[in-house]
Design a protein around this motif. Structure first.
Motif, PDB file in Angstrom:
ATOM      1  N   ARG B   5       1.572  68.505  -1.126  1.00 16.59           N
ATOM      2  CA  ARG B   5       0.950  68.595  -1.142  1.00 16.59           C
ATOM      3  C   ARG B   5       0.563  68.742  -3.321  1.00 16.59           C
ATOM      4  N   ILE B   6       1.131  70.011  -3.389  1.00 20.57           N
ATOM      5  CA  ILE B   6       1.146  70.792  -4.200  1.00 20.57           C
ATOM      6  C   ILE B   6       2.184  69.949  -5.343  1.00 20.57           C
ATOM      7  N   LEU B   7       3.283  69.220  -4.681  1.00 23.37           N
ATOM      8  CA  LEU B   7       4.142  68.990  -5.564  1.00 23.37           C
ATOM      9  C   LEU B   7       3.220  67.653  -6.414  1.00 23.37           C
ATOM     10  N   ILE B   8       3.170  66.424  -5.188  1.00 25.17           N
ATOM     11  CA  ILE B   8       2.544  65.302  -5.025  1.00 25.17           C
ATOM     12  C   ILE B   8       1.319  64.912  -6.032  1.00 25.17           C
ATOM     13  N   ASN B   9       0.403  65.734  -5.910  1.00 21.47           N
ATOM     14  CA  ASN B   9      -0.325  66.129  -7.404  1.00 21.47           C
ATOM     15  C   ASN B   9       0.155  66.877  -8.318  1.00 21.47           C
ATOM     16  N   ALA B  10       1.086  67.680  -8.866  1.00 22.47           N
ATOM     17  CA  ALA B  10       1.829  67.554  -9.914  1.00 22.47           C
ATOM     18  C   ALA B  10       2.483  66.142 -10.447  1.00 22.47           C
ATOM     19  N   LEU B  11       2.996  65.866  -9.649  1.00 22.23           N
ATOM     20  CA  LEU B  11       3.933  64.379 -10.344  1.00 22.23           C
ATOM     21  C   LEU B  11       2.586  63.390 -10.726  1.00 22.23           C
ATOM     22  N   GLU B  12       1.733  63.214  -9.606  1.00 17.50           N
ATOM     23  CA  GLU B  12       0.700  62.566 -10.286  1.00 17.50           C
ATOM     24  C   GLU B  12       0.559  62.520 -11.500  1.00 17.50           C
ATOM     25  N   ILE B 264       4.320  67.597 -19.233  1.00 10.58           N
ATOM     26  CA  ILE B 264       4.401  69.481 -18.796  1.00 10.58           C
ATOM     27  C   ILE B 264       3.001  69.661 -19.517  1.00 10.58           C
ATOM     28  N   PHE B 265       1.963  69.869 -20.684  1.00 11.93           N
ATOM     29  CA  PHE B 265       1.611  70.147 -19.828  1.00 11.93           C
ATOM     30  C   PHE B 265       0.271  69.866 -18.592  1.00 11.93           C
ATOM     31  N   TRP B 266      -0.009  68.506 -18.423  1.00 12.10           N
ATOM     32  CA  TRP B 266      -0.403  68.395 -17.381  1.00 12.10           C
ATOM     33  C   TRP B 266       0.087  68.831 -15.921  1.00 12.10           C
ATOM     34  N   VAL B 267       1.576  68.571 -16.206  1.00  9.51           N
ATOM     35  CA  VAL B 267       1.669  68.756 -14.608  1.00  9.51           C
ATOM     36  C   VAL B 267       1.775  70.449 -14.682  1.00  9.51           C
ATOM     37  N   VAL B 268       2.047  71.562 -15.737  1.00  6.02           N
ATOM     38  CA  VAL B 268       2.215  72.696 -15.514  1.00  6.02           C
ATOM     39  C   VAL B 268       0.499  73.396 -15.203  1.00  6.02           C
ATOM     40  N   LEU B 269      -0.422  72.666 -15.729  1.00  6.92           N
ATOM     41  CA  LEU B 269      -1.946  73.147 -15.313  1.00  6.92           C
ATOM     42  C   LEU B 269      -1.956  72.286 -14.274  1.00  6.92           C
ATOM     43  N   SER B 270      -1.179  71.178 -13.794  1.00  8.74           N
ATOM     44  CA  SER B 270      -1.554  70.748 -12.317  1.00  8.74           C
ATOM     45  C   SER B 270      -1.240  71.453 -11.565  1.00  8.74           C
ATOM     46  N   LEU B 271       0.049  72.449 -11.652  1.00  6.23           N
ATOM     47  CA  LEU B 271       0.482  73.308 -10.832  1.00  6.23           C
ATOM     48  C   LEU B 271       0.173  75.365 -10.684  1.00  6.23           C
ATOM     49  N   THR B 272      -0.500  75.050 -11.428  1.00  7.55           N
ATOM     50  CA  THR B 272      -1.235  76.164 -11.446  1.00  7.55           C
ATOM     51  C   THR B 272      -2.222  76.073 -10.822  1.00  7.55           C
ATOM     52  N   ASP B 273      -3.229  75.308 -11.136  1.00  5.94           N
ATOM     53  CA  ASP B 273      -4.357  75.095 -10.345  1.00  5.94           C
ATOM     54  C   ASP B 273      -3.992  75.062  -8.890  1.00  5.94           C
ATOM     55  N   ASN B 274      -3.468  74.367  -8.828  1.00  8.33           N
ATOM     56  CA  ASN B 274      -3.102  73.219  -7.372  1.00  8.33           C
ATOM     57  C   ASN B 274      -2.815  75.011  -6.992  1.00  8.33           C
ATOM     58  N   VAL B 275      -1.521  75.973  -7.366  1.00 12.70           N
ATOM     59  CA  VAL B 275      -0.930  76.853  -6.539  1.00 12.70           C
ATOM     60  C   VAL B 275      -1.725  77.620  -6.270  1.00 12.70           C
ATOM     61  N   LEU B 276      -3.319  78.100  -7.487  1.00 15.68           N
ATOM     62  CA  LEU B 276      -3.666  78.994  -7.449  1.00 15.68           C
ATOM     63  C   LEU B 276      -4.589  78.807  -6.599  1.00 15.68           C
TER      64      LEU B 276
END
Lengths: 433, 330
Positions: B5-12, B264-276
């Motif tokens: 789910r984290i990866l899909i969110n980041a891709l989206e 890149i910006f939004w993938v990174v933010l999505s990853l950090t948000d979701n992982v946290l």
């Protein structure tokens, strides 16, 4: 002034409630009802108002009652629930008005077998007993206080700009830091638990805070801006770095301090002291005195001391100052330390005046820029004059424009000033573009 | 932790609404800052012009959407002229202060109770996007692979959005290849030299401000339509600085860099948000250190820190050329 009004209002209300209490004893309604007395306060007496129309709407009820010769009205609502009671302002006799014309409709909950009293306050609005002039005097005093606080912060901003060319967008966070550190130290609610520390007297805390702010200023220059200058970082690059720092610090403070607004316990709910038409709390008067003394000290230091002269020399022309044997880096370091302490002091005073939150500094950052630009970018005295003007303008303008738009006015003035006199009030007329 | 789910969110997030919006905002800033060296700190105001252009036209005055789009564009042009007239003759930092002040003026005005009937106060405006979704060519359904994908409404917004991004990039590419674009770059490098060649620097800067502002306001349209609602506080100063981070991350003065930067910006933010968030939910991180509401604050700290580090260590970003970045005020 506002406090006095509140006291007067409270007395009036309690008097009216007494009357209603009496009325409730007389009422013999079966089941649930809503009732009230309409009485107009006239020269100390309460005169019943006859013939006023009051409508009660709610589940299954839409009834209009008319007040009798004692000013009484009653509507039987029959069952518990929430009802909307509206008074028809047109039905009031001549010369009788609601105290607050917007409060002509009230939502009242009625519980089982209750005779619910509903009060409409009549009479002259007690809020506008102040004349325009008294209001203007009061707002000018508040504006002066605000302007002095901005000046404390803006002098540092202006000196840093003058000596290094940096437009420091993170200066607002220095103000916030001052306010928040003082709160932490004085209440003992530190973000890190320190066993056995329960807070100290506020004045001691303020002194500790200023020392910490000096350290923060030193660290700012020694660890960030100094190395960047030596790397030859451009001014625009440095400006963007300061924006990043501002974002980082602001949200770090939000994380540590939380988003709520707090006040220093020592200065909560002080009684106002009147001087002529002006009412301010003792803390406000003392804040203004402190700000004036400190600003005069800064002015004296800039004009009369060696360090001050060196600072002005660096502001004028760093290369020439350096060639004349002035330690430019030392001057800049001092400016950073002093500027941060001044910003911290501004934060503490602002916190006393309006409470502390994680962005009080950021909220006045643009006003500081406006002040500095208005006075003349990079001139310390210009910043002082500009700050007082901006502080007064922002506060006094609420006489004519809604309070929520006061900053809009000040920022609009900033843009207009740039159109007609880009060098500011005290700036030298030179080509700036 | 649900890695899928984290990866899909980041891709989206990488091709999602925010990416499109900030790519457009940064394309506009690229014209200002990257090519002309103008420090516009009020890009959020241009986006607000567009968003409130359609918001008020449709929701307040009950006029058709296309008229709102025209009003939004006109408002953006007008704002650029208003900002440019007092400041373009002055040094770069003046423009910075005036534009950030103007952006705050716009935000405070549209959120005020005084103009609540027109702009909707702090609640903003809703219910203006029906015209847009009524011409949605995608039938109801889910478009994507596996769990990655969008339903018919977001995919329609994204189609329009990415088309605008592509057209804007093409437009900027053609502009900057033209003699007009070369004059802009020359102004960035040495204004006085351009002036001595007989070019009207003021006029060129103004044109650049208008074009960049209009490109940025396209982001405002997409944001408003994508969310079907607008609130004044979306258009705070943080939005502008997010756009700057996007631009500098990709590398100023390159056509495609705002797009890559935004992804890149939004993938990174999505990853950090979701992982946290997942780490907090799973109990890996104690809620006494950080809780779910504080994750949003962490995002801003991260952006602030990366803006600082980028500007200090790699002001040219990923694709840029250090010699081409306007780093020094003249």
């Amino acid at each position: 002034m506002r406090r006095r009004v509140a006291v007067a209002l409270a007395t009036m209300m309690s008097a009216l409630v007494c009357v209603l209490g009496l009325g409730a004893g007389v009422a013999h309604a079966e089941g649930e009802s809503i009732f009230g007395f309409l009485r107009n306060a006239k020269g100390g007496d309460l005169v019943p108002v006859e013939g006023a129309k009051i409508t009660v709407k709610g589940p299954g009820v839409n009834e209009t009652a008319t007040t009798d010769d004692t000013g009484r009205w009653t509507v039987e609502v029959g069952k518990p629930g929430t009802y909307t009671v509206t008074i028809d302002q047109k039905s009031l006799p001549k010369g009788v008005t609601l105290r607050n014309p917007d409060a002509d409709s009230l939502k009242v909950p009625v519980v089982e077998s209750q005779d619910k009293p509903v009060l409409f306050a009549l009479g002259k609005s007690t809020r506008v007993i102040q004349s325009k002039w008294a209001q203007a005097a009061q707002l000018s005093a508040e504006g002066l206080r605000f302007g002095l606080i901005i000046a404390l912060a803006a002098v540092g901003l202006s000196l840093i700009f003058g000596t290094t060319g940096l437009t420091n967008f993170s200066h607002g966070e220095l103000v916030t830091l001052g306010a928040i550190i003082a709160w932490w130290v004085s209440t003992g609610n530190l973000p890190l638990s320190l066993p056995g520390y329960g807070g100290v007297n506020f004045l001691v805390a303020a002194a500790i805070t200023l020392a910490i702010m000096g350290l923060i200023g030193w660290a700012n220059d020694a660890r960030l801006w100094g190395p960047l200058r030596r790397r030859g970082t451009g001014l625009i690059a440095a400006m963007i770095v300061s924006i990043g720092l501002s974002l980082l610090l602001r949200y770090l403070l939000l994380y540590l301090f939380s988003g709520s607004s707090r006040a220093y316990p020592a200065y909560r709910g002080q009684k106002g002291v009147d001087i002529g038409p002006i009412t301010l709390s003792p803390a406000d008067y003392i804040s203004m005195a402190i700000a004036i003394v400190v600003l005069m000290a800064v002015a004296y230091a800039l004009l009369r001391t060696r360090l001050g002269k060196a600072t002005r020399a660096v502001s004028d022309n760093p290369a020439l100052a350096s060639a004349s044997g002035i330690d430019v880096d030392g001057v800049i370091r001092t400016v950073w330390i002093a500027g941060s302490m001044l910003a911290g002091l501004a934060g503490i005073l602002l916190g006393i005046a309006q409470g502390i939150n994680f962005q009080i500094g950021f909220q006045i950052l643009l006003l500081m820029f406006a002040a500095v630009t208005l006075g003349g970018l990079g001139t310390a005295f210009g910043a002082l004059v500009g700050s007082i003007v901006v502080g007064m303008f922002v506060t006094v303008s609420t006489l004519v424009i809604p309070a929520e738009l006061k900053n809009v006015g000040a920022l609009g003035i900033l843009i207009i000033i740039l159109l007609v006199r880009p060098q500011g009030i005290l700036g030298r007329a030179e080509r700036v573009g | 932790m649900n890695v899928e789910r984290i990866l899909i969110n980041a891709l989206e997030a990488g091709i999602g609404l925010e990416t499109v919006v900030f790519a457009l905002a940064a394309i506009g800033l690229n014209v200002h800052f990257g090519y002309t060296g103008l420090l516009n700190f009020g890009q959020s105001a241009f986006m607000a012009m567009a968003a409130y252009g359609i918001g008020t036209t449709v929701a307040t005055f009950d006029l058709p959407l296309w008229l709102g789009v025209i009003f939004g564009l006109l408002a953006a042009v007008l704002l650029a002229l208003l900002l440019g007239i007092p400041t373009l003759r002055l040094r770069a930092d003046y423009l910075a202060i005036v534009t950030i002040a103007a952006a705050e003026i716009v935000r405070l005005t549209v959120r005020s109770v005084t103009f609540e009937e027109t702009f909707g106060g702090s609640d903003g405006r809703q219910g203006f996007s029906n015209d847009f979704y009524s011409i949605n060519p995608y039938p109801e359904g889910f478009y994507g692979v596996g769990r990655f994908g969008f339903s018919e409404r977001p995919i329609w917004v994204l189609t329009v959005g990415w088309t605008l991004v592509a057209l804007s990039c093409l437009f900027v590419f053609l502009l900057m290849r033209s003699p007009w674009g070369r004059v802009l770059k020359a102004i960035r490098e040495d204004e006085d030299a351009v002036r001595s060649l007989g070019k009207n620097v003021y006029s060129y800067k103004m044109q650049s401000l208008v074009i960049g502002g209009v490109l940025g306001c396209l982001g405002g349209f997409i944001l408003a339509l994508g969310r079907s609602s607008i609130q004044p506080d979306i258009f705070g100063t943080e939005t502008t600085f997010f756009a700057y981070t996007v631009l500098i991350l990709g590398g100023a003065a390159r056509v495609a860099s705002p797009v890559v930067g935004a992804m890149i910006f939004w993938v990174v933010l999505s990853l950090t948000d979701n992982v946290l968030n997942e780490a907090i939910d799973a109990g890996y991180v104690s809620t006494s250190i950080i809780n779910n509401t504080q994750v949003g604050q962490f995002r801003f700290m991260l952006v602030g820190l990366s803006l600082m580090l980028l500007m200090i260590f790699r002001p040219q970003g990923i694709f840029g050329d250090r010699r081409e970045i306007a780093l020094d005020a003249r």
